[in-house]
Design a protein around this motif. Structure first.
Motif, PDB file in Angstrom:
ATOM      1  N   GLY A   1      -3.080   9.820   1.032  1.00 23.86           N
ATOM      2  CA  GLY A   1      -3.122   8.391   0.712  1.00 23.86           C
ATOM      3  C   GLY A   1      -2.651   7.512   1.855  1.00 23.86           C
ATOM      4  O   GLY A   1      -3.271   6.484   2.162  1.00 23.86           O
ATOM      5  N   ASN A   2      -1.558   7.889   2.483  1.00 28.27           N
ATOM      6  CA  ASN A   2      -1.038   7.078   3.587  1.00 28.27           C
ATOM      7  C   ASN A   2      -1.936   7.139   4.812  1.00 28.27           C
ATOM      8  O   ASN A   2      -2.139   6.138   5.489  1.00 28.27           O
TER       9      ASN A   2
ATOM     10  N   TRP B   1      -5.302   5.206   3.781  1.00 31.50           N
ATOM     11  CA  TRP B   1      -5.257   3.839   3.276  1.00 31.50           C
ATOM     12  C   TRP B   1      -4.124   3.029   3.890  1.00 31.50           C
ATOM     13  O   TRP B   1      -4.372   2.038   4.567  1.00 31.50           O
TER      14      TRP B   1
ATOM     15  N   VAL C   1       0.727   4.113  -2.887  1.00 34.88           N
ATOM     16  CA  VAL C   1       0.534   5.540  -2.603  1.00 34.88           C
ATOM     17  C   VAL C   1       1.752   6.316  -3.091  1.00 34.88           C
ATOM     18  O   VAL C   1       1.627   7.378  -3.709  1.00 34.88           O
TER      19      VAL C   1
ATOM     20  N   ARG D   1       0.839  -1.210   0.000  1.00 38.26           N
ATOM     21  CA  ARG D   1       0.000   0.000   0.000  1.00 38.26           C
ATOM     22  C   ARG D   1       0.869   1.253   0.000  1.00 38.26           C
ATOM     23  O   ARG D   1       0.598   2.213  -0.718  1.00 38.26           O
TER      24      ARG D   1
END
Length: 160
Positions: free
Chosen positions: A74-75, A78, A28, A24
């Motif tokens: 994003g981090n 997610w 990202v 992930r």
């Protein structure tokens, strides 16, 4: 010694959970990288307005600043959504601080290429800032995100 390193790396996660988190992070990061590279090349080589100081250095500063915001969102939402801190302002401040370190690494690589090695082509700028700087900066950012920015407070303050 190796097993202690692995236990610290996993930080209570299974290897599968850690791998999913890392993938992930990479996803990202790839999105932020596309923003960074695209904006850098647009501003440095196709922007009709002259930027202050050195066009490439200023363009890199702006592109990294925008990609930092993309990466944080994003981090936070997610990659590390289960580890995010309650205090968004503090988390974002730490995130930006870590990314300023990553930006310094990329700008340092670009500066060495341009001002010490005298490589000033678009290709050389991209290799220095967006390949060498990216690899070194990504390793730095991942470790800082995992162990400082998105670490539960008790782990972030724990002595090693």
């Amino acid at each position: 010694m190796f097993s202690r390193f692995v236990r610290r790396l996993l930080r209570g996660q299974t290897l599968r959970e850690w791998l999913i988190e890392f993938l992930r992070f990479c996803t990202v990061g790839l999105g932020a990288y596309v923003v960074d590279i695209g904006l850098f090349n647009l501003l440095a080589y196709h922007w009709p307005i002259e930027l202050p100081f050195d066009q490439s250095m200023s363009a890199k500063f702006i592109s990294v600043a925008v990609s930092i915001v993309v990466a944080w969102i994003g981090n936070r939402l997610w990659t590390f959504r289960d580890k995010k801190q309650n205090n968004r302002r503090r988390e974002f401040t730490m995130f930006v601080t870590v990314n300023l370190g990553g930006m310094a690494i990329a700008l340092g690589c670009l500066a060495v290429s341009r001002f010490i090695l005298n490589f000033d082509s678009q290709f050389a700028d991209n290799i220095a800032a967006n390949v060498v700087g990216l690899v070194l900066g990504t390793a730095f950012r991942y470790l800082c995100y995992r162990y400082i920015v998105f670490a539960p407070p008790e782990l972030a303050n724990q002595k090693k």
